[in-house]
Structures are given as structure tokens and as C-alpha cells.
Design a protein around this motif. Sequence first.
Motif, PDB file in Angstrom:
ATOM      1  N   TYR A   1      10.635  10.786  -9.904  1.00  0.00           N
ATOM      2  CA  TYR A   1      10.930  10.142  -8.623  1.00  0.00           C
ATOM      3  C   TYR A   1       9.929   9.030  -8.311  1.00  0.00           C
ATOM      4  O   TYR A   1      10.276   8.033  -7.665  1.00  0.00           O
ATOM      5  N   THR A   2       8.705   9.176  -8.788  1.00  0.00           N
ATOM      6  CA  THR A   2       7.715   8.120  -8.570  1.00  0.00           C
ATOM      7  C   THR A   2       8.134   6.848  -9.287  1.00  0.00           C
ATOM      8  O   THR A   2       8.048   5.742  -8.747  1.00  0.00           O
ATOM      9  N   ARG A   3       8.608   6.994 -10.521  1.00  0.00           N
ATOM     10  CA  ARG A   3       9.073   5.832 -11.277  1.00  0.00           C
ATOM     11  C   ARG A   3      10.300   5.216 -10.604  1.00  0.00           C
ATOM     12  O   ARG A   3      10.432   3.993 -10.507  1.00  0.00           O
ATOM     13  N   LEU A   4      11.186   6.056 -10.113  1.00  0.00           N
ATOM     14  CA  LEU A   4      12.399   5.564  -9.464  1.00  0.00           C
ATOM     15  C   LEU A   4      12.059   4.825  -8.176  1.00  0.00           C
ATOM     16  O   LEU A   4      12.634   3.759  -7.872  1.00  0.00           O
ATOM     17  N   GLU A   5      11.123   5.359  -7.410  1.00  0.00           N
ATOM     18  CA  GLU A   5      10.703   4.681  -6.173  1.00  0.00           C
ATOM     19  C   GLU A   5      10.115   3.309  -6.478  1.00  0.00           C
ATOM     20  O   GLU A   5      10.326   2.348  -5.729  1.00  0.00           O
ATOM     21  N   CYS A   6       9.385   3.220  -7.580  1.00  0.00           N
ATOM     22  CA  CYS A   6       8.827   1.935  -7.985  1.00  0.00           C
ATOM     23  C   CYS A   6       9.954   0.933  -8.258  1.00  0.00           C
ATOM     24  O   CYS A   6       9.911  -0.210  -7.799  1.00  0.00           O
ATOM     25  N   ALA A   7      10.971   1.375  -8.997  1.00  0.00           N
ATOM     26  CA  ALA A   7      12.106   0.493  -9.285  1.00  0.00           C
ATOM     27  C   ALA A   7      12.819   0.073  -8.002  1.00  0.00           C
ATOM     28  O   ALA A   7      13.221  -1.088  -7.855  1.00  0.00           O
ATOM     29  N   GLU A   8      12.952   1.003  -7.062  1.00  0.00           N
ATOM     30  CA  GLU A   8      13.654   0.693  -5.815  1.00  0.00           C
ATOM     31  C   GLU A   8      12.901  -0.329  -4.972  1.00  0.00           C
ATOM     32  O   GLU A   8      13.504  -1.007  -4.130  1.00  0.00           O
ATOM     33  N   ARG A   9      11.616  -0.458  -5.184  1.00  0.00           N
ATOM     34  CA  ARG A   9      10.837  -1.487  -4.483  1.00  0.00           C
ATOM     35  C   ARG A   9      10.841  -2.807  -5.249  1.00  0.00           C
ATOM     36  O   ARG A   9      10.931  -3.883  -4.642  1.00  0.00           O
ATOM     37  N   LEU A  10      10.746  -2.732  -6.573  1.00  0.00           N
ATOM     38  CA  LEU A  10      10.584  -3.954  -7.363  1.00  0.00           C
ATOM     39  C   LEU A  10      11.848  -4.816  -7.386  1.00  0.00           C
ATOM     40  O   LEU A  10      11.766  -6.041  -7.254  1.00  0.00           O
ATOM     41  N   PHE A  11      13.008  -4.198  -7.579  1.00  0.00           N
ATOM     42  CA  PHE A  11      14.226  -4.998  -7.745  1.00  0.00           C
ATOM     43  C   PHE A  11      14.548  -5.841  -6.505  1.00  0.00           C
ATOM     44  O   PHE A  11      14.782  -7.049  -6.632  1.00  0.00           O
ATOM     45  N   PRO A  12      14.565  -5.264  -5.309  1.00  0.00           N
ATOM     46  CA  PRO A  12      14.824  -6.125  -4.150  1.00  0.00           C
ATOM     47  C   PRO A  12      13.707  -7.133  -3.891  1.00  0.00           C
ATOM     48  O   PRO A  12      13.963  -8.231  -3.395  1.00  0.00           O
ATOM     49  N   PHE A  13      12.475  -6.751  -4.230  1.00  0.00           N
ATOM     50  CA  PHE A  13      11.369  -7.699  -4.050  1.00  0.00           C
ATOM     51  C   PHE A  13      11.584  -8.943  -4.909  1.00  0.00           C
ATOM     52  O   PHE A  13      11.459 -10.078  -4.434  1.00  0.00           O
ATOM     53  N   ILE A  14      11.903  -8.726  -6.189  1.00  0.00           N
ATOM     54  CA  ILE A  14      12.111  -9.850  -7.104  1.00  0.00           C
ATOM     55  C   ILE A  14      13.322 -10.674  -6.658  1.00  0.00           C
ATOM     56  O   ILE A  14      13.288 -11.911  -6.678  1.00  0.00           O
ATOM     57  N   ALA A  15      14.386  -9.987  -6.231  1.00  0.00           N
ATOM     58  CA  ALA A  15      15.567 -10.700  -5.749  1.00  0.00           C
ATOM     59  C   ALA A  15      15.248 -11.529  -4.508  1.00  0.00           C
ATOM     60  O   ALA A  15      15.902 -12.544  -4.248  1.00  0.00           O
ATOM     61  N   GLY A  16      14.233 -11.113  -3.767  1.00  0.00           N
ATOM     62  CA  GLY A  16      13.867 -11.830  -2.558  1.00  0.00           C
ATOM     63  C   GLY A  16      13.073 -13.100  -2.800  1.00  0.00           C
ATOM     64  O   GLY A  16      13.022 -13.973  -1.928  1.00  0.00           O
TER      65      GLY A  16
ATOM     66  N   GLU B   1       0.795  -1.219   0.000  1.00  0.00           N
ATOM     67  CA  GLU B   1       0.000   0.000   0.000  1.00  0.00           C
ATOM     68  C   GLU B   1       0.832   1.276   0.000  1.00  0.00           C
ATOM     69  O   GLU B   1       0.299   2.373  -0.150  1.00  0.00           O
ATOM     70  N   ASP B   2       2.154   1.143   0.139  1.00  0.00           N
ATOM     71  CA  ASP B   2       3.000   2.342   0.138  1.00  0.00           C
ATOM     72  C   ASP B   2       3.649   2.600  -1.218  1.00  0.00           C
ATOM     73  O   ASP B   2       4.474   3.498  -1.342  1.00  0.00           O
ATOM     74  N   MET B   3       3.260   1.831  -2.237  1.00  0.00           N
ATOM     75  CA  MET B   3       3.765   2.082  -3.589  1.00  0.00           C
ATOM     76  C   MET B   3       2.762   2.966  -4.331  1.00  0.00           C
ATOM     77  O   MET B   3       1.601   2.590  -4.492  1.00  0.00           O
ATOM     78  N   ARG B   4       3.247   4.113  -4.806  1.00  0.00           N
ATOM     79  CA  ARG B   4       2.344   5.044  -5.480  1.00  0.00           C
ATOM     80  C   ARG B   4       1.937   4.547  -6.861  1.00  0.00           C
ATOM     81  O   ARG B   4       0.815   4.805  -7.321  1.00  0.00           O
ATOM     82  N   ILE B   5       2.834   3.881  -7.572  1.00  0.00           N
ATOM     83  CA  ILE B   5       2.486   3.218  -8.828  1.00  0.00           C
ATOM     84  C   ILE B   5       3.091   1.827  -8.817  1.00  0.00           C
ATOM     85  O   ILE B   5       4.013   1.535  -8.052  1.00  0.00           O
ATOM     86  N   GLY B   6       2.576   0.943  -9.665  1.00  0.00           N
ATOM     87  CA  GLY B   6       3.140  -0.390  -9.803  1.00  0.00           C
ATOM     88  C   GLY B   6       2.842  -1.338  -8.671  1.00  0.00           C
ATOM     89  O   GLY B   6       3.472  -2.392  -8.571  1.00  0.00           O
ATOM     90  N   SER B   7       1.868  -1.006  -7.802  1.00  0.00           N
ATOM     91  CA  SER B   7       1.602  -1.875  -6.652  1.00  0.00           C
ATOM     92  C   SER B   7       1.030  -3.229  -7.063  1.00  0.00           C
ATOM     93  O   SER B   7       1.068  -4.182  -6.275  1.00  0.00           O
ATOM     94  N   ASP B   8       0.499  -3.331  -8.295  1.00  0.00           N
ATOM     95  CA  ASP B   8      -0.023  -4.623  -8.742  1.00  0.00           C
ATOM     96  C   ASP B   8       1.098  -5.578  -9.152  1.00  0.00           C
ATOM     97  O   ASP B   8       0.896  -6.793  -9.196  1.00  0.00           O
ATOM     98  N   GLN B   9       2.293  -5.050  -9.415  1.00  0.00           N
ATOM     99  CA  GLN B   9       3.337  -5.918  -9.940  1.00  0.00           C
ATOM    100  C   GLN B   9       3.919  -6.879  -8.905  1.00  0.00           C
ATOM    101  O   GLN B   9       4.098  -8.061  -9.209  1.00  0.00           O
ATOM    102  N   PRO B  10       4.242  -6.455  -7.679  1.00  0.00           N
ATOM    103  CA  PRO B  10       4.690  -7.454  -6.697  1.00  0.00           C
ATOM    104  C   PRO B  10       3.652  -8.562  -6.478  1.00  0.00           C
ATOM    105  O   PRO B  10       4.015  -9.750  -6.393  1.00  0.00           O
ATOM    106  N   PHE B  11       2.380  -8.174  -6.410  1.00  0.00           N
ATOM    107  CA  PHE B  11       1.309  -9.161  -6.245  1.00  0.00           C
ATOM    108  C   PHE B  11       1.321 -10.146  -7.406  1.00  0.00           C
ATOM    109  O   PHE B  11       1.317 -11.375  -7.223  1.00  0.00           O
ATOM    110  N   THR B  12       1.321  -9.619  -8.626  1.00  0.00           N
ATOM    111  CA  THR B  12       1.230 -10.467  -9.811  1.00  0.00           C
ATOM    112  C   THR B  12       2.482 -11.322  -9.972  1.00  0.00           C
ATOM    113  O   THR B  12       2.394 -12.522 -10.262  1.00  0.00           O
ATOM    114  N   ILE B  13       3.652 -10.719  -9.784  1.00  0.00           N
ATOM    115  CA  ILE B  13       4.897 -11.466  -9.961  1.00  0.00           C
ATOM    116  C   ILE B  13       4.981 -12.638  -8.985  1.00  0.00           C
ATOM    117  O   ILE B  13       5.295 -13.769  -9.372  1.00  0.00           O
ATOM    118  N   GLU B  14       4.655 -12.393  -7.703  1.00  0.00           N
ATOM    119  CA  GLU B  14       4.741 -13.491  -6.743  1.00  0.00           C
ATOM    120  C   GLU B  14       3.709 -14.568  -7.045  1.00  0.00           C
ATOM    121  O   GLU B  14       4.000 -15.763  -6.919  1.00  0.00           O
TER     122      GLU B  14
END
Length: 528
Positions: free
Chosen positions: A226-241, A177-190
Motif C-alpha cells: 500500500y505504501t508503494r501504491l500511495e506513492c503512485a497515486e501521488r506521482l501520476f497526478p502530480f506529473i500530469a499537473g 511531507e505526507d509521502m511516506r516514500i518517494g517524496s524526493d521525486q516530485p521535488f526532483t521532477i519539477e
Amino acid sequence: MPSDRVDVSVVVAVYNTMPYLTACLNSLVEQSIGHDRMEVIAVDDGSTDGSGEELDRFAEKHPNLFTVLRQPNSGGPARPSNRALDVASGRYVYFVGADDYLGPEALERMVAAADEWGSDVLVGKMEGVNGRSIHQGLFDGNRPDLDLYDSPLKWLLSNCKLFRRDLVETHKLRFPEDMRIGSDQPFTIEALVRAKRISVLADYTCYYAVTREDGGNITQGEVEIYTRLECAERLFPFIAGILEPGPRRDAILHRHTMWELTKPLRENLLELDEDGRKDVCARVATIVDRYVTDDVMALLPIWRRVRLRLAQRGDLERLYEAIRADAAKTAYPITLKKGRVYLGYVGFEDPAAGLPDDLFEITKGLRRRLKEQVRAVEAKRVGNDVKVTVRTPFTGPDADDPATVGLALAPRGVQERTPVEGTTLTRDPGGQGVTLTARIPLMPLIASGRGKHTLRLIVRTSAEDYDVAIPAGMTAVKGIMWHRAMPYLLTVNGDARGSTAILTRRIGPRAVAGRVRRATSKLRGGGN
């Protein structure tokens, strides 16, 4: 209220989507699966444009289908989607954007297919509306069992899919809920990573993704850097996890490197002050250092990988130069050396930049660049020959080597290319290109009976030979030729595809007679 046990729960997160919301809700009401087998959970996220009232109108009309929940505006679709998941009761859950709509048989067909195939996640065919671009490579046929890592699915990571709810609840999948854009991607990817079976239903258009006339789609409009960058900063470690290092992780990170990570390095970077630029580049560099392998980098187009390397090295002046050059649509030279092909992009063969040549090697897109930059600039008839001049952007030690660069003719109906003998290659003044000149005998072309011969450029490398039709950029040549006492019409011009073509067509008796009459008429007119 809806039944406690249905086949599919449809989740609609709503925030100021009128009048598109009406079409969305109508498409749900009209689903062929029937109201007794579905429920719609719509969450109004603090709308102010009448969307909440529209939800009430549909709920009042169809009380056994719609559940409407309300909450203060949360700033994105994550919180309303999570709230809907908490009350969903269906065997499957399906997310629909409030701007979009479904085909009438979508839910019925998807549920039936998922049941038949045992799908944990099923992707129904999607199409764009109002210019919305949807990657269609995934929908070339039904696929009961799809490999996430070796398919186009990684380019379609929105949550507009059918998910088995047991999968969602077993792995406690929710939207951050703290991702301003792209919040569906962690859900979908996992969900895709955890799924035992992923399927594609491609024989019916299930989902219509709409581009709003007002540009109000959250992820389709201009997203602040910065919104796009924040999204990337959340997605990359999430996928690596959730994925171990290796080809599978790289396959997913390639998509996000292409999209989220290089977006901040476009023209709008130059709109920031110097401190802002440095901050963005440093944050991009951190992600590249930690997660972007050489294998991922090699898959990127040259401009993307060079910009990432420049940001990673902190070479901001060359990065800015590259951004400005691309914005000006600079046509870069193409270097041929030692059997390999390189793009003369910013930093190439620049010792001060310190970038390896491999970074600039063209592994994809060479044919497109050749089509854009190579031109037949002159054609003229010389007796029974046609002399053609072709300009190329080639530089480097092999640029004027006939063993590397040449011309060929592609006769109509024949797969093999016929080399044009005697082609001369001349470096242009300044060394920023090579001109090819060839004299092509016409009689053998007429004798072949093929009628049409397309002029093509051949570039031979150690990896493969490139064969590209040469676009026409010259004045057309027309005339009459004689072969074995028969007249032929000669034309050298661009064909229907814009490629340089030599056309030789026999002129029949009627056409000859018509030409004679017209010529005689002109002579008589001139004498009066």
C-alpha cells in the motif's frame, strides 16, 4: 556558524544511520572545495541510535562547517530536507543520503562545471556500493546540456543532484511531507522540468550510494504494497499537473508505470485477502484509465502491460494466474504468425480474456528469450558431416516455415551469416515447440580456413530479422578428420560464451607424432 554566503549548501537528513553516517560526514569534511565555500546542514529526525551524538561530535570539531538541527521523528526525509532548505544560504544546494558518501573532489568539480555550463541542475556520476544498482547509461560522457525526456535521466530521479538554489526558491520547490516514500521525486521532477539547463558530470565519481548490510535503506528494502501504491497515486497526478499530455509526459510516466505502478501487482498481492486484492487492483485500474496511454503501455515488457490490462479489466483470476506462472518461472511459447512474434503469456489468444494480440507482441526482449529457451540438444558426426538438432519454443502457423525460421553459421571474422541448407523443421508432439535438424558438411568449413563457426538461429519477421547464437545443451563431439591428406581436430561444443560452435583445427606434425606415441604406448601396455 557557517558563513552567510557559500557556494554550496549540503543537506543531510539523518535518522538512525550509524555507522554509515560517520563515513558520510567524513567525506564532507574532506571535500577539496574547502570549508569556506560550503556549509553542511544536517537535520536529526529523532534518531535513537547515536546518530544525533555523532552529528554533535562533528559540529563541535568543525563549527564553521556544520549546522545541526533537531526535530521529532517525522517518518521520512521530506520534513528534515524542507527545514534545511529554509536555512540554506548557498548558491547551490546538494542532497546527500546519510547512508552514502561523496568522492573527495565531488563538490568542487560539480560547482565548477555548473558555473561553466550555466546548469540549473547538475547530475554528478553515481556508483553503487555493496551491490547497490545505479543505472549507468547516463554517465557515458560529460553532457553540458541534457534532454530530460530523451535520456536515461528519468530513471535517476533521486534528489542526489546539484540544484541552483535560485531555481528552487523561484518555483518554491519543497518536498511533500505526507509521502511516506518517494517524496524526493516530485521535488526532483519539477526541478528538472523547470530547469533551463540540465547537465551531467561523468568524468569523476561524485556520489557513492550504499546498500546497508542491515537492509535499512528506506527505498531499497521491502516496501509494503500500500505504501508503494500511495506513492503512485501521488506521482501520476502530480506529473500530469506540470506536463501537458503528449510524448514528454509519456516519457516520464513510462518510468513510473514501470516502477511504482506495477510493483503492487507482484507476488505480495496474493498475500492479501480477496477484499484487499480487489482494492489494490481497482486503484491501479484508476491510474491506468486516467494516465497510462497506449504509447506508454507499448513500451512496457509484456508481463507488466498484461498485468496492468488485467487489473484494469477487473480480470483478477487471470491476473493471479499470471503472477503464479511468473513466480514458477514458466517458459512461455513464442508464436509466429503473419510476420509477427508473440509471447504466449497468460490471456494470449484466449477469447474469454478479450485481450488484443498486439498486447503480447514481443518488441523487446525476444533475443533474451531465445537465448533462454533455444538449445542445441544433440550433435553427432555422420561421416564428413555434423548433424545438429536444435529445439525451439515456437508455435503458430509460421513456426515450421523455412522462410521464417532457419539456421546459419557465423564464420570467425566474417560479418555475413551462411545459411545452413536443407534444415528440416518438425513440430513437437503437443504443438509446443519446433525442432530443427540440419546436416552440416565439414569439408567446406575446413576449406574456408576460418577454424570456428558459430551456429545461429535466424527468425525473419516483417519488422526485422533476429539473429541469435544458439546455446549449447548437448554432449561435446570430438574426432579427427582428414582433408587433403592433412589431419584436423573436430570439436562441436559450447565456446567461451556458451554458444554452439564447430571448431576445425589443423593438427601439426608434433601433435601427430605425440598422438602416435600415445597410441603405441597404449597398445604396448595392453600387450603386457
